[in-house]
Write an enzyme that holds these catalytic residues in place. Structure first.
Site, PDB file in Angstrom:
ATOM      1  N   ASP A 188       0.809  -1.213   0.000  1.00 40.54           N
ATOM      2  CA  ASP A 188       0.000   0.000   0.000  1.00 40.54           C
ATOM      3  C   ASP A 188       0.846   1.269   0.000  1.00 40.54           C
ATOM      4  O   ASP A 188       0.396   2.322  -0.445  1.00 40.54           O
ATOM      5  CB  ASP A 188      -0.928   0.010   1.216  1.00 40.54           C
ATOM      6  N   HIS A 243      -9.661  -1.957  -2.483  1.00 34.73           N
ATOM      7  CA  HIS A 243      -8.519  -2.085  -3.387  1.00 34.73           C
ATOM      8  C   HIS A 243      -8.790  -3.109  -4.485  1.00 34.73           C
ATOM      9  O   HIS A 243      -9.388  -4.161  -4.228  1.00 34.73           O
ATOM     10  CB  HIS A 243      -7.271  -2.529  -2.612  1.00 34.73           C
ATOM     11  N   ASP A 281      -6.715  -5.100  -5.769  1.00 35.68           N
ATOM     12  CA  ASP A 281      -6.017  -6.377  -5.557  1.00 35.68           C
ATOM     13  C   ASP A 281      -6.796  -7.327  -4.652  1.00 35.68           C
ATOM     14  O   ASP A 281      -6.364  -8.456  -4.402  1.00 35.68           O
ATOM     15  CB  ASP A 281      -4.588  -6.164  -5.033  1.00 35.68           C
ATOM     16  N   CYS A 310      -0.935  -7.763  -0.118  1.00 39.59           N
ATOM     17  CA  CYS A 310      -0.930  -6.495   0.631  1.00 39.59           C
ATOM     18  C   CYS A 310       0.326  -6.349   1.483  1.00 39.59           C
ATOM     19  O   CYS A 310       0.801  -5.237   1.717  1.00 39.59           O
ATOM     20  CB  CYS A 310      -2.144  -6.408   1.554  1.00 39.59           C
TER      21      CYS A 310
END
Length: 661
Positions: free
Chosen positions: A350, A469, A471, A643
């Site tokens: 991030d 997000h 992802d 992440c």
């Protein structure tokens, strides 16, 4: 088309007129004609080429016609093809005649001195400066395109320096010079001519904060390099050396393309004529070079990994060890960011996105720092920025949201969409439908990504997720066939279908989350009977299906290019969807080695049925699946393996200037 300058002739003996190599002089033969003259004859010494423009025709002299009528206003053009050795060593003589006269009624003489003045850069994109017939003052895309490329000098070659190399006006090392583009000013001709004229290197006012130009004279010592253009310095007088005809300048970029900057900058050299005292100088020739500042480029999951990053925080030792073991199998170095540097911030995906910038002479990895600025906020500058490793950042003026974290910034592998090629892929960012309170990525970040031009961004719908997000519902893995990759999408419907199969096979009492302490362990039967969970996952599936359609359109994908990875989501009434079990698409991709969040699914026949289904989907592609336990160290904190890791990858082989945005 050659530059052209009009010159007045004089019947008095004039001083020498300067002609710049590659340009034309247009002589006003009528203006100096004596009264009663009806025709003229032009003669020149061997170093001068003459043409007469008469009634829309161009005739090279000497020709079969020796006299030309002064009406209807012919034009005499001249050019020279090599620099003069002495002032006035070539000349043109014009003789004027009456209607029927054989004796000239007047003469005009023009003494000529040819000089060469040119500004050159790597316009051919070969990696070295060379002379070229290409138009240096334009910049074109594509494999047949031309135009010089400039890097933003955003690394820090001197470890003792405080900021980026382009934040000060000093050249601290020869490595620093190698990050810059060369600009060569060539000046040839008699020294006395240059003594009476001025060579001025200059830039446009609007480019003064975009580039800086250094010059070290004829020496190579670092301390001699001084900034001569950029900032408040808009022009610099160049004095050609006795020993060196070429003056080599070094140009560094100060700014990336952005919403108010196309990326194009121009540099010019102008030859100025010094008139009588008290009068302004007049320009007689200008040569220009256009540079394009290289864009920041992201690398997709399918690019070869060069370095894996992970944070060491309280309680994630086993996770770090598992990531390290995967990196070792992939023969990829591992960098562990220690706790004092990350301040218990484990979400390294991030915080930063690794990419690169590229010119024909150099490629530089560059880390893009997100606006999130939590515990890891100092890590990119303190630990990544360095010699030949650049840095760029954008701030969220409106205040950063979760969508400004770079788990919400991905890029596809190269694709072709309805004949339109995206050879560097397309950036994918998550956003919201237009609604009150909807989250979007900060405008400054979106504008920056769009302005790079070569990876045209696609906005997806991610605001339905608690964290928000992209992802969390998509990933890309390499494949040996079709487009060279597969798009993986999280799929509640595929998960319900799998669980239904297992129920029908008699495994309805198999439970989730076996071996995890203090975690409820619902069975397949209980999950399938939970109507509230089913309805929410129908909603989640509709959101993912919406994105599926956008991705198919925007990336030119067909159904066989997409694999559905079983996944369920649960509703957090306050914030949105969260993964019901570890989110398997949120994986670490290191070549053929995949680090997948361990889902702790129902065990059927001694195997987790979720893991088994994912293996059945991915192993036929030659991929190796390693399931990593991130349950307590990441999953319960609303993140997964992707992440908590980051990867610097090999730049793509395709040269961005060959693209046609």
């Amino acid at each position: 088309m050659a530059q052209q300058r009009r010159v007045q002739l004089s019947t008095q003996r004039p001083g020498s007129t300067v002609c710049v190599l590659g340009t034309e002089l247009a002589l006003d033969v009528c203006g100096s004609a004596p009264r009663g003259a009806a025709s003229f004859q032009a003669q020149a010494t061997p170093g001068v080429k003459l043409w007469v423009l008469h009634e829309a025709q161009s005739v090279k002299l000497p020709s079969s016609v020796c006299r030309w009528p002064l009406a209807p206003g012919p034009e005499l053009l001249l050019a020279m093809d090599r620099p003069s050795k002495d002032v006035g060593d070539e000349k043109v003589r014009i003789s004027y005649f009456r209607e029927a006269g054989g004796v000239p009624v007047g003469r005009a003489l023009l003494y000529l001195t040819c000089v060469e003045v040119s500004l050159d850069a790597d316009v051919t994109r070969s990696g070295a400066v060379s002379r070229t017939l290409l138009d240096k003052a334009s910049w074109t895309w594509g494999p047949e395109g031309h135009g010089a490329v400039l890097l933003v000098n955003c690394d820090r070659d001197d470890p003792d320096a405080e900021g980026l190399d382009n934040e000060d006006s000093a050249v601290r090392s020869y490595n620093d010079l190698q990050d810059m583009a060369q600009l060569v000013l060539r000046a040839r001709g008699p020294r006395a001519t240059f003594a009476g004229h001025r060579l001025l290197l200059h830039l446009d006012f609007g480019d003064a904060d975009k580039i800086r130009v250094f010059y070290g004279g004829s020496g190579a010592e670092l301390e001699k390099f001084k900034p001569v253009l950029g900032g408040s310095k808009l022009a610099y007088t160049v004095r050609p050396s006795r020993q060196h005809h070429d003056s080599v300048f070094y140009v560094e970029g100060l700014a990336f393309p952005d919403v108010a900057f196309s990326g194009l900058v121009s540099l010019h050299v102008t030859l100025l004529e010094s008139p009588e005292k008290g009068l302004l100088e007049s320009p007689i020739f200008t040569d220009s070079v256009v540079f394009r500042v290289a864009p920041w480029i992201m690398t997709p999951n399918t690019a070869a990994p060069l370095e894996v990053f992970v944070c060491s925080v309280d309680g994630n030792e086993e996770f770090v060890a598992a990531v390290g073991a995967l990196a070792e199998r992939a023969q990829c170095p591992l960098t562990v960011c220690p706790a004092p540097q990350n301040r218990q911030d484990r979400w390294i995906q991030d915080e930063v996105e690794f990419g690169y910038i590229q010119a024909p002479h150099k490629t530089l990895p560059v880390v893009f720092d997100s606006p999130r600025d939590r515990g890891l906020k100092d890590f990119p500058v303190r630990s990544i920025l360095g010699p030949d490793f650049g840095y760029v950042a954008r701030q969220a003026a409106e205040g950063a949201s979760s969508l400004d974290s770079f788990g919400n910034l991905e890029v596809s592998p190269p694709v072709t969409v309805q004949g339109k090629e995206y050879p560097l892929g397309r950036i994918l960012i998550g956003s919201s439908f237009p609604r009150v309170g909807g989250r979007r990525m900060a405008k400054a970040v979106r504008d920056f990504l769009v302005a790079q031009k070569v990876q045209a961004p696609v906005e997806l719908f991610s605001d339905w997720l608690s964290v928000g997000h992209v992802d969390e519902f998509l990933s890309f893995v390499p494949a040996p066939d079709r487009k060279g990759f597969r798009l993986l999408l999280a799929s509640p419907s595929a998960c319900y279908q799998l669980l239904k199969e297992k129920q029908e096979e008699g495994f309805g009492e198999a439970a989730m989350f076996q071996g995890l302490d203090r975690v409820p362990k619902p069975t397949i039967n209980e999950i399938l009977a939970n109507e509230e969970l089913r309805k929410f996952n129908e909603y989640a599936q509709s959101c993912i299906s919406w994105n599926r359609d956008i991705l198919k359109r925007s990336l030119g994908l067909a159904e066989p290019d997409i694999l559905d990875i079983p996944q369920l989501f649960q509703n957090n009434a306050a914030s949105g969807a969260e993964a019901f079990f570890p989110d398997m698409v949120n994986m670490l991709v290191l070549g053929r080695h995949l680090g997948i969040p361990k889902p702790f699914g129902p065990v059927v026949g001694g195997r987790c049925c979720l893991e088994q289904r994912v293996r059945e989907l991915l192993e036929p592609l030659g991929l190796s699946c390693t399931f990593i336990d991130d349950f307590f160290s990441y999953h319960v904190l609303l993140g997964e393996v992707h992440c908590g890791t980051n990867v610097r990858r090999k730049p793509l082989a395709f040269k961005w200037w060959h693209a046609v945005p």
